[in-house]
Design a protein around this motif. Structure first.
Motif: not given
Length: 495
Positions: A281, A322, A334, A336-337, A339-341, A344, A366, A369, A373
């Motif tokens: 981001e 992140g 945290q 940044s999301c 990599k998490l997005s 997903e 990580e 997180a 998720l």
């Protein structure tokens, strides 16, 4: 992928690679449906399209790792070369947009101009309006933007629309699905790409097929549900497929669908690597770039050693995952999301296929997180990280219990002495700098007892040290020495 077997000389795919047999079959199947396959088709029993069957839409139900993007590029080139299409719209999850740009560059053997629609709404619309040229125009956009830009995309008049990870529109009455139904109705050709159209329940078929070819199951969800399902349970809210209608539903579904599973694709290599680049981001990228400058400046003030460089590299690697530490409070924030997005989106696809997944990460924040998720999505998982005592129980649950769908492991802790062959797909959320840890982690799924080809996905933040780390591991190079050499040659080793 390497080691492809077939080029289909009688009607070759316009790609810069030799396709696998199943990719060539899928290509012929779709081209037959679209009426651009020369000749009369193959003998009875072939998976190719019967010459009498025509459809303006085709579903490629190809599992992750079997190459549905490459196959789609081949079909697109055939349609373009035949003069059938001039504009192509690809709608995909946000984290996959860059994959299309990379795969087109790598494989398309025909003229095209591709743009990924990014930025705010006005910038995306301006980009779309200024697309020009005589070659095929390809616009790539994510699902949320597609429904928000429906009017502009409709006015652009794409001839071919591709719904990548089509299970994203499995719910018939959400905004993204409705927009895709309307856009699809105006396009001459449509492709639906997914591992399977049936995710948790067979009723999911309707919305995806309303996009790809509404003639198969009609325009009305309620008429479809009434024909094929009984409503049961409390309040009669649960659709259950009628046994008497199961054969008809499957026959109709497969009339325009090509199915490919890793188990069926006998010519796939033992291991396939897939790079999934993510974009940090703007705020996270700004923090990252500031940290790069700061790290380089710190090097010039002291002795440049492998240890000094790797210490500073560590902070940058944490940030691409992140998180960033606060030196004063020891707290972790945290930032940044991204990599998490991306994870997903991968979860959506692999779980829709009903397959298990191994997720490997380096840092404890990580791991936490990722577990959060999975809990949010109500997915059962096993986990081995620092401090976990019941390693054998965690592994046994993943290997033997069907409802335990994911395994989360810390690369330095879970890379040795365990077998995870219940999965054939592994995601490297982040990497450490040890070649030994890397190879050991990969071997958790690729070992005795594994009956499937293995797929490895690497989440890499574009333009960051992630790229250098993965390249060094891939080349079996000494990362520390490489970075020291960069610095002594006058280059910023972190840039």
């Amino acid at each position: 992928m390497a080691g492809r077997k077939e080029n289909g000389a009688e009607f070759p795919m316009p790609i810069k690679a030799v396709p696998y047999h199943h990719q060539m079959e899928a290509f012929r199947f779709a081209c037959g449906l679209f009426g651009i396959l020369p000749g009369k088709g193959k003998e009875a029993g072939s998976r190719d399209t019967p010459p009498c069957l025509r459809s303006s839409g085709a579903a490629l139900l190809m599992e992750m790792g079997t190459g549905k993007t490459l196959t789609t590029i081949g079909i697109t080139g055939a349609l373009s070369n035949a003069g059938r299409i001039r504009r192509m719209l690809v709608v995909a999850p946000l984290s996959i947009l860059g994959v299309w740009e990379e795969e087109f560059q790598k494989f398309a053997d025909f003229p095209y101009c591709l743009v990924v629609l990014s930025g705010n709404g006005s910038r995306k619309r301006d980009t779309l309006r200024h697309m020009a040229g005589v070659s095929l125009q390809v616009a790539v956009v994510n699902y949320e933007s597609a429904w928000r830009m429906e009017k502009d995309l409709g006015a652009w008049r794409p001839d071919l629309i591709v719904a990548d990870e089509g299970h994203k529109i499995k719910t018939h009455n959400i905004s993204a699905s409705r927009a895709m139904h309307r856009l699809g109705a105006k396009a001459g050709y449509r492709l639906l790409l997914t591992g399977t159209v049936i995710t948790n329940k067979a009723v999911d078929v309707f919305s995806q097929y309303k996009f790809v070819n509404p003639a198969i199951f009609g325009q009305s969800f309620y008429a479809f549900r009434g024909r094929y399902f009984d409503m049961v349970g409390y309040g009669n809210h649960t659709p259950v497929l009628k046994k008497s209608m199961e054969a008809e539903l499957m026959e109709r579904m497969h009339s325009i669908a090509f199915r490919a599973t890793k188990a069926e694709c006998l010519d796939l290599p033992e291991m396939t690597d897939i790079l999934r680049q993510v974009e940090l981001e703007p705020v996270a990228l700004q923090i990252y770039q500031g940290l790069v400058k700061e790290s380089y400046a710190e090097l010039s003030g002291g002795e440049v050693t492998a240890t000094n460089i790797l210490t500073r590299l560590l902070r940058l690697s944490q940030l691409t995952g992140g998180f960033i530490g606060n030196d004063e409070t020891s707290a972790v924030e945290q930032v940044s999301c991204a990599k998490l997005s991306a994870l997903e989106d991968i979860l959506d696809g692999i779980m829709a296929e009903g397959k298990k997944l191994v997720i490997i990460a380096r840092f404890v924040p990580e791991i936490k997180a990722i577990c959060k998720l999975l809990e949010k999505r109500k997915l059962r998982y096993s986990c081995i990280a620092g401090g976990v005592k019941d390693r054998e129980e965690q592994v046994a649950a993943f290997q033997n219990e069907p409802e335990v769908m994911a395994f989360v492991g810390q690369i330095a802790t879970a890379g040795l002495g365990i077998t995870l062959t219940a999965a054939s797909t592994m995601v490297f959320y982040s990497l450490d700098y040890s070649m030994s840890n890397f190879e050991q982690a990969k071997a958790r799924i690729h070992r005795v007892g594994q009956r499937m080809p293995c797929t490895y996905l690497y989440l890499v933040a574009r333009g960051t040290v992630d790229e250098k780390v993965l390249a060094a591991l891939g080349d079996k190079a000494d990362l520390a020495r490489t970075l020291v050499d960069d610095y002594r040659s006058g280059r910023n080793p972190f840039a």
